[in-house]
Scaffold this active site. Structure first.
Site, mmCIF file in Angstrom:
data_model
loop_
_atom_site.group_PDB
_atom_site.id
_atom_site.type_symbol
_atom_site.label_atom_id
_atom_site.label_comp_id
_atom_site.label_asym_id
_atom_site.label_seq_id
_atom_site.Cartn_x
_atom_site.Cartn_y
_atom_site.Cartn_z
ATOM 1 N N HIS A 1 1.544 4.856 -2.506
ATOM 2 C CA HIS A 1 1.060 5.656 -3.642
ATOM 3 C C HIS A 1 2.243 6.285 -4.372
ATOM 4 C CE1 HIS A 1 -3.255 5.470 -2.571
ATOM 5 N NE2 HIS A 1 -2.774 5.296 -1.356
ATOM 6 N N GLU B 1 -11.333 3.604 6.308
ATOM 7 C CA GLU B 1 -10.304 4.581 6.673
ATOM 8 C C GLU B 1 -10.994 5.828 7.228
ATOM 9 O OE1 GLU B 1 -8.293 6.192 3.242
ATOM 10 O OE2 GLU B 1 -6.636 7.026 4.411
ATOM 11 N N HIS C 1 0.858 -1.199 0.000
ATOM 12 C CA HIS C 1 0.000 0.000 0.000
ATOM 13 C C HIS C 1 0.888 1.241 0.000
ATOM 14 C CE1 HIS C 1 -4.090 1.802 0.955
ATOM 15 N NE2 HIS C 1 -3.265 2.838 0.914
ATOM 16 N N ASP D 1 -5.471 3.454 -9.715
ATOM 17 C CA ASP D 1 -6.546 3.967 -8.856
ATOM 18 C C ASP D 1 -7.679 4.505 -9.734
ATOM 19 O OD1 ASP D 1 -8.020 4.996 -6.746
ATOM 20 O OD2 ASP D 1 -6.918 6.886 -6.739
#
Ligand SMILES: [Zn+2]
Length: 337
Positions: A21, A204, A19, A142
């Site tokens: 970005h 989240e 995970h 994404d």
């Protein structure tokens, strides 16, 4: 174990990160270069103060605005060469041999960039990093909760027209409150029908119902964060039974302030004890000032994991990855060595 001993022993341990970005692994130096290129004539002090303003946020939506402001500094797909150079340094510095990295094309496509040019730079850089260092990188595109269904559908269409072996799936990031998972069911179904893996950030910024939607409606194979699962015993049992991994990013959760006040209270300890397949990740290193080795150190000193437990969590990252079974065995054999 002292901090120095801990960092040196965990650095040599071969690790995966699931995970992370891409646009958030950019270094301060690259940001500075992009910023001054866009705003010429600023003094160093002015540039520092303007850049610092971008990094002022106190919740997930504020953070997303900052993320978009940084993406706005890019001028062409060739700028990804700088970002991949930063990614390579990051992976080497943290002893990461395999990474599944999110790339978020929406803001760039909105600028009018050609997605195939972006894919070409992704592919070229990933291959170069692999031949220079042996590090293997795979991308998850994404499709984003932030810009609605049509944007997500368009991202998937573009991806299907520009498939390369380095891109293995899609992810659902962005504003969890604005873009509930149920809106994206068809995009996820279609991606899977084209043999893409599917993952989603969930739990989240919204309660356990968001995680249920991500696994029941979008059928996400992994959940990013998933921290609000702590409120739902049945959900935690389901994650264990169905072996759905969580990509946990402790410092990120403290920064966005929704469910976790401080690292000591982070639910990853409970998730681990219950047998959920948890992994440790840094999420957005530049934005949260934390790298993967720091997260292992934090888990050791603040959350109270033992070194043996952290080795298990490090192995989980290979188990929870989208590598083939043969590749997983090979990485785990290297890990045990
Ligand atoms: Zn994330």
């Amino acid at each position: 174990m002292t901090k120095e001993e801990f960092y040196s022993s965990f650095k040599v341990l071969t690790k995966a990160e699931l995970h992370l970005h891409l646009e958030a692994v950019i270094s301060k130096k690259t940001i500075r270069y992009f910023y001054e290129r866009k705003h010429s004539g600023l003094s160093d002090v002015q540039a520092d103060s303007e850049i610092a303003k971008i990094f002022t946020y106190s919740d997930l939506n504020g953070f997303i605005q900052a993320y978009l402001a940084v993406q706005d500094l890019y001028e062409s797909p060739a700028d990804f060469d700088y970002v991949f150079a930063d990614l390579k340094d990051y992976l080497v510095r943290n002893g990461i041999s395999y990474a599944e990295v999110f790339a978020a094309p929406s803001a760039f496509i909105k600028k009018g960039w050609n997605f195939s040019d972006m894919v070409e730079t992704y592919s070229r850089n990933i291959r170069k990093i692999n031949s220079d260092t042996g590090i293997k990188i795979r991308l998850l595109i994404d499709v984003s909760r932030t810009f609605g269904y049509e944007n997500a559908e368009k991202n998937l269409q573009l991806l299907l027209l520009n498939m390369i072996p380095e891109i293995i799936g899609i992810g659902l990031g962005g504003s969890e409150q604005k873009g509930p998972a149920k809106l994206f069911e068809k995009v996820f179904d279609k991606a899977r029908s084209q043999n893409l893996f599917t993952v989603a950030h969930a739990g989240e910024d919204v309660g356990p119902e968001s995680i249920w939607d991500a696994i029941k409606i979008c059928k996400a194979a992994r959940i990013g964060h998933g921290i609000s699962a702590i409120q739902d015993e049945k959900l935690m049992q389901t994650l264990v039974e169905r072996k759905i991994p969580l990509e946990v990013c402790p410092t990120s959760n403290v920064f966005t302030k929704k469910y976790v006040k401080n690292l000591a209270e982070h639910p990853i300890r409970t998730f681990f004890n219950k047998g959920i397949l948890v992994t440790l990740n840094s999420d957005d290193p530049l934005f949260f000032g934390v790298e993967l080795l720091d997260e292992y150190w934090n888990a050791y000193t603040e959350i109270g994991f033992s070194v043996e437990e952290l080795k298990q969590i490090a192995k989980n990252s290979f188990v929870a990855s989208f590598l083939t079974n043969d590749e997983k065995s090979e990485f785990l054999r290297r890990f045990d060595d």
